[in-house]
Scaffold this active site. Structure first.
Site, PDB file in Angstrom:
ATOM      1  N   ASP A  39      42.753  45.722  32.617  1.00 25.46           N
ATOM      2  CA  ASP A  39      43.326  44.386  32.501  1.00 25.46           C
ATOM      3  C   ASP A  39      43.402  43.977  31.033  1.00 25.46           C
ATOM      4  O   ASP A  39      42.614  44.459  30.206  1.00 25.46           O
ATOM      5  CB  ASP A  39      42.464  43.369  33.260  1.00 25.46           C
ATOM      6  CG  ASP A  39      42.579  43.517  34.773  1.00 25.46           C
ATOM      7  OD1 ASP A  39      43.565  44.120  35.233  1.00 25.46           O
ATOM      8  OD2 ASP A  39      41.680  43.028  35.482  1.00 25.46           O
ATOM      9  N   TYR A  67      31.497  51.019  33.339  1.00 25.85           N
ATOM     10  CA  TYR A  67      31.791  49.763  32.658  1.00 25.85           C
ATOM     11  C   TYR A  67      30.511  49.019  32.298  1.00 25.85           C
ATOM     12  O   TYR A  67      29.483  49.176  32.951  1.00 25.85           O
ATOM     13  CB  TYR A  67      32.609  48.828  33.565  1.00 25.85           C
ATOM     14  CG  TYR A  67      33.927  49.353  34.048  1.00 25.85           C
ATOM     15  CD1 TYR A  67      35.101  49.081  33.341  1.00 25.85           C
ATOM     16  CD2 TYR A  67      34.023  50.099  35.222  1.00 25.85           C
ATOM     17  CE1 TYR A  67      36.330  49.543  33.794  1.00 25.85           C
ATOM     18  CE2 TYR A  67      35.250  50.578  35.677  1.00 25.85           C
ATOM     19  CZ  TYR A  67      36.400  50.285  34.959  1.00 25.85           C
ATOM     20  OH  TYR A  67      37.605  50.758  35.417  1.00 25.85           O
ATOM     21  N   ASP A  81      38.089  36.239  37.226  1.00 24.08           N
ATOM     22  CA  ASP A  81      37.544  36.455  35.893  1.00 24.08           C
ATOM     23  C   ASP A  81      37.692  35.180  35.069  1.00 24.08           C
ATOM     24  O   ASP A  81      38.271  34.183  35.537  1.00 24.08           O
ATOM     25  CB  ASP A  81      38.198  37.657  35.192  1.00 24.08           C
ATOM     26  CG  ASP A  81      39.700  37.488  34.996  1.00 24.08           C
ATOM     27  OD1 ASP A  81      40.146  36.360  34.700  1.00 24.08           O
ATOM     28  OD2 ASP A  81      40.434  38.478  35.127  1.00 24.08           O
ATOM     29  N   ARG A 175      35.975  42.839  38.646  1.00 19.89           N
ATOM     30  CA  ARG A 175      35.986  41.369  38.755  1.00 19.89           C
ATOM     31  C   ARG A 175      35.760  40.912  40.192  1.00 19.89           C
ATOM     32  O   ARG A 175      35.105  39.901  40.427  1.00 19.89           O
ATOM     33  CB  ARG A 175      37.275  40.792  38.179  1.00 19.89           C
ATOM     34  CG  ARG A 175      38.559  41.352  38.701  1.00 19.89           C
ATOM     35  CD  ARG A 175      39.710  40.931  37.763  1.00 19.89           C
ATOM     36  NE  ARG A 175      40.895  41.726  37.974  1.00 19.89           N
ATOM     37  CZ  ARG A 175      41.951  41.323  38.675  1.00 19.89           C
ATOM     38  NH1 ARG A 175      41.947  40.109  39.226  1.00 19.89           N
ATOM     39  NH2 ARG A 175      43.007  42.092  38.805  1.00 19.89           N
TER      40      ARG A 175
END
Length: 295
Positions: A39, A67, A81, A175
């Site tokens: 993203d 991540y 988010d 997210r």
């Protein structure tokens, strides 16, 4: 002609396709693709494949990813988010032990409902296109695997309450994971930041910035940054062909006798150690899964 893999440390605010477009211009090469969308708000490891190396994208995209995510509790947004519109704010009375218990519930094989702000298609329409029109449609849960979900020590990323390390399968929305953890805790939550530290077997240590690539291209040294395409298959065993006849068969896509070679996938090289193909041995024969030599 440029052929190889660039591991870009994607900057915030760029889409993955923005990065590819920039590199097309830098290397004057139309064949540029990436493995695993990030993203715009996310940063970190984005493997980009250039030239004939784009043939490896399909193999890299399905790999596990790692991540570091910033979790913000007490806020629910329409995008799940911190970039989205705040839908609700709630008081947060969550202990560390309660959070750890919640993380355990989301470890392993779980199901996620894809967020409305995503590129998933339903009836030919991308969800984010519908979301931007204020529409919401029913989405079926999808199976994903969270291999590791742990609370990191130390100061969380800016704007976040906690830092989470997430190792997950292809198709996982971090997210959505943050949103669902917040729901499980009763206070709501969203993802405040996201940095990918590993994808397709490559890490931040392998990465370069777009500025560094541009500087190298300006010096006429851009191709020196490209990793060879076989680095994408570094975990597979090597098979070096022993004669010209065998090499010719592989180059022509034919079956090759492979007696005594255990079944499985191999990196196949010519006699001069040129990477030729991803091959698969089965029942004493070697077939080509995908070729990578220059025609």
């Amino acid at each position: 002609m440029a052929n190889g893999i660039l591991i870009i440390d994607k900057p915030q605010g760029w889409t993955s396709m923005d990065v590819c477009a920039k590199l097309r211009g830098m290397f004057r090469e139309k064949r540029v693709g990436h493995a695993g969308t990030l993203d715009p708000m996310a940063t970190g490891v984005l493997p980009v494949f250039i030239g004939r190396a784009t043939r490896a994208v399909e193999f890299a995209a399905g790999s596990d990813k790692e991540y570091i995510a910033g979790l913000k509790l007490g806020i629910i947004t329409n995008t799940q988010d911190a970039t989205g519109e705040i839908l609700e704010e709630r008081a947060v009375e969550v202990t560390r032990n309660q959070l750890l218990a919640a993380l355990e519930r989301f470890t392993g094989d779980i199901e996620q409902v894809p967020p409305m702000y995503s590129a998933v298609k339903i009836n030919g329409k991308k969800l984010y296109e519908l979301a931007r029109k204020g529409k919401e449609v029913e989405r079926r849960p999808r199976p994903v695997t969270i291999h590791t979900l742990e609370l990191l020590e130390g100061a969380p990323p800016a704007g976040a309450d906690f830092a989470l390390r997430v190792v997950c399968s292809k198709g996982t929305y971090v997210r959505t994971l943050c949103h669902d953890i917040g729901q499980a805790l009763g206070c709501g939550g969203c993802m405040a930041s996201l940095r990918r530290v590993r994808a397709a077997g490559f890490t931040l240590e392998d990465s370069v910035t777009l500025d560094a690539v541009q500087a190298a291209v300006d010096r006429g040294e851009g191709e020196s940054l490209l990793l060879p395409v076989d680095s994408c298959f570094a975990g597979l065993p090597v098979l070096v062909l022993k004669n010209a006849a065998a090499e010719k068969k592989v180059r022509n896509g034919g079956l090759l006798a492979a007696r005594g070679i255990p079944d499985g996938e191999y990196r196949v090289y010519g006699m001069d150690k040129t990477f030729l193909a991803l091959g698969r041995a089965a029942d004493g024969r070697l077939s080509t899964v995908k070729s990578f030599f220059e025609v």
